[in-house]
Design an enzyme around this catalytic site. Structure first.
Site, PDB file in Angstrom:
ATOM      1  N   PRO A 163      -0.708   8.909   3.081  1.00  0.00           N
ATOM      2  CA  PRO A 163      -1.337   7.680   3.079  1.00  0.00           C
ATOM      3  C   PRO A 163      -0.964   6.608   2.373  1.00  0.00           C
ATOM      4  O   PRO A 163      -1.383   5.466   2.449  1.00  0.00           O
ATOM      5  CB  PRO A 163      -2.792   8.127   3.323  1.00  0.00           C
ATOM      6  CG  PRO A 163      -2.738   9.458   2.709  1.00  0.00           C
ATOM      7  CD  PRO A 163      -1.591  10.061   2.684  1.00  0.00           C
ATOM      8  N   LYS A 203       0.304   3.314   6.137  1.00  0.00           N
ATOM      9  CA  LYS A 203       1.480   3.207   7.260  1.00  0.00           C
ATOM     10  C   LYS A 203       0.979   4.125   8.542  1.00  0.00           C
ATOM     11  O   LYS A 203       1.421   3.826   9.750  1.00  0.00           O
ATOM     12  CB  LYS A 203       2.828   3.516   7.081  1.00  0.00           C
ATOM     13  CG  LYS A 203       3.421   2.606   5.930  1.00  0.00           C
ATOM     14  CD  LYS A 203       3.683   1.254   6.945  1.00  0.00           C
ATOM     15  CE  LYS A 203       3.866  -0.046   5.750  1.00  0.00           C
ATOM     16  NZ  LYS A 203       2.950  -0.956   5.461  1.00  0.00           N
ATOM     17  N   TYR A 240       4.954  -3.345   2.805  1.00  0.00           N
ATOM     18  CA  TYR A 240       3.526  -3.164   2.904  1.00  0.00           C
ATOM     19  C   TYR A 240       2.935  -3.809   3.931  1.00  0.00           C
ATOM     20  O   TYR A 240       1.990  -3.356   4.694  1.00  0.00           O
ATOM     21  CB  TYR A 240       2.843  -3.463   1.315  1.00  0.00           C
ATOM     22  CG  TYR A 240       1.487  -2.961   1.332  1.00  0.00           C
ATOM     23  CD1 TYR A 240       1.078  -1.567   1.038  1.00  0.00           C
ATOM     24  CD2 TYR A 240       0.132  -3.616   1.778  1.00  0.00           C
ATOM     25  CE1 TYR A 240      -0.090  -1.095   0.665  1.00  0.00           C
ATOM     26  CE2 TYR A 240      -0.849  -3.205   1.525  1.00  0.00           C
ATOM     27  CZ  TYR A 240      -1.149  -1.787   1.269  1.00  0.00           C
ATOM     28  OH  TYR A 240      -2.518  -1.501   1.208  1.00  0.00           O
TER      29      TYR A 240
END
Ligand code: RFL
Ligand code: PHB
Length: 392
Positions: free
Chosen positions: A292, A296, A383
């Protein structure tokens, strides 16, 4: 019983796909092993890329998200006693939305109910058949009654432990896996978040993450050994360990309170190839798992849904069954980039029982990526989420 698309699993992947298909007139039935309360009780992801935000809007389920989601333009990386802000907005022009998976699922469940399209909760012994020989169907038991669902296509949206991937003959599927020697201990509490943005911390005692669900609800994580038991972590012990791992100036702002939920999740990277087997398509966690650290998992599920939705529309509404042939290839290109980023963020930010060389390389990576615009841009663009690819 007959439908166009049988969807196994009513997690975010299955519900989102079902809603998108329903809105364009494609008949679908969802089969879920658990109760709705059980599905909503799982506390998981919290960061939505713009691709998922757009898909929620396209599915007509964004009202609550648009009102309550928190737009974040940046986040902080803290290590070696220093904090570095990754200004996603300045570096990429994009931001992310902090809005919990529980809320995404609740919004999708409400829309499903309002639409009247069928969902069978507590469906037992769900089993896909005939997907390799052009006669797809799913059998299951509901309220003690054996049922058969004939369909054109099956979407396996049933998560990592689901039945869909396991139904594929072994010689047709290849697995790629990395298991990490630690897990995340998560705590949810009705306390104000420590900062306005997320803070990812690498400390010699282990990784820590400060996240949130709303201005009054916080979500925190600690790297922990896989041998740890949740019951050995009192709230006090959690808060004390968290404060020890945070940079001093941030730790001073920590507001503690009773936990609402506490759980340990193991970290794993996993990809199954391919993601299409005749008329069966694997979607989301059924096909791949990421640690995690890069936020994503849910977002990858969403990009699979996007690709499958457009390919199914092409096949069922425009006679373009050829589009479905590209599903696996298109998804896997994006999946592997997210796998790479999630693995890399995990190695950058966790504390490994490493040799001194490995530790020095980690420090050099932390320095390099946070001290150059190129490094920060690489982090930011991954990100906020790489672009979705359309099937044409
Ligand atoms: P889900 O959410 O696992 O949903 C699958 C659904 O299928 C049902 N099911 C079956 N139904 C019928 N018959 C069967 N035989 C079935 N077997 C299973 C299940 O009950 C369930 O309702 O998969 P989906 O929809 O693909 O969604 C993926 C996301 O849930 C997942 O990627 C993320 O939550 C991953 N993840 C996290 N991602 C993040 O981005 N940030 C996080 O902080 C984060 N934390 C997590 C996580 C995943 C966790 N897992 C899987 C243990 C924390 C945990 C604990
Ligand atoms: C969360 O809020 O649960 C969360 C946020 C960011 C991550 C992982 C989890 O990278």
């Amino acid at each position: 019983m007959k439908t166009q698309v049988a969807i196994i699993g009513a997690g975010p992947s299955g519900l989102l796909l079902g809603q998108l298909l329903h809105r364009c007139g494609i008949d679908n039935v969802i089969l879920e092993r658990q109760t709705p309360q059980y599905v909503l009780g799982r506390i998981r992801a919290g960061v939505l890329e713009h691709g998922l935000v757009n898909l929620m809007r396209e599915a007509g389920v964004s009202a609550h998200m648009d009102e309550h989601g928190l737009e974040h333009d940046g986040f902080t990386l803290a290590f070696q006693g220093r904090c570095h802000r990754v200004d996603m907005k300045a570096l990429t022009g994009k931001s992310v939305l902090v809005y919990g998976q529980t809320e995404v699922t609740r919004d999708l469940m409400a829309a499903r109910q309002a639409s009247g399209a069928p969902v069978y909760y507590e469906a037992a012994d769900v089993q896909p058949h005939g997907f390799l020989d052009g006669k797809p169907r799913v059998t299951f038991t509901h309220q003690g009654k054996p049922m058969t669902l004939e369909c054109d296509y099956i979407a396996g949206c049933d998560g990592f432990h689901g039945v869909s991937r396991k139904s594929v003959p072994q010689e047709r599927i290849r697995h790629f896996e990395r298991v990490y020697p630690f897990g995340w201990l998560g705590l949810l509490s009705d306390t104000p978040p420590i900062e306005d943005e997320l803070v990812y911390v690498n400390n010699p005692r282990g990784f820590a993450l400060c996240s949130m669900r709303s201005p009054t609800r916080s979500r925190y994580y600690l790297q922990c050994s896989l041998a740890e038991q949740v019951q050995d972590w009192s709230d006090d012990r959690f808060w004390t360990e968290l404060a020890t791992r945070l940079p001093e100036d941030i730790a001073g702002k920590l507001v503690t309170g009773p936990s609402i939920e506490k759980s340990i999740a193991p970290l794993r990277s996993f990809v199954a190839e391919p993601m299409k087997f005749g008329n069966l398509f694997l979607v989301g966690d059924a096909a791949h798992i990421v640690p995690p650290t890069g936020a994503k998992g849910l977002n990858l599920a969403s990009s699979d849904v996007y690709t499958l939705y457009h390919a199914l529309r092409g096949a069922l509404l425009d006679g373009r069954a050829d589009l479905l042939e590209r599903y696996s290839e298109i998804c896997l290109r994006r999946v592997w980039k997210a796998e790479r980023f999630s693995w890399w963020m995990t190695t950058l930010l966790h504390t490994f029982d490493d040799d001194p060389f490995g530790r020095r390389i980690q420090r050099a990576e932390q320095d390099y990526y946070t001290s150059t615009r190129a490094g920060l841009t690489t982090i930011a663009e991954n990100y906020v989420g790489l672009p979705y690819e359309a099937v044409i």
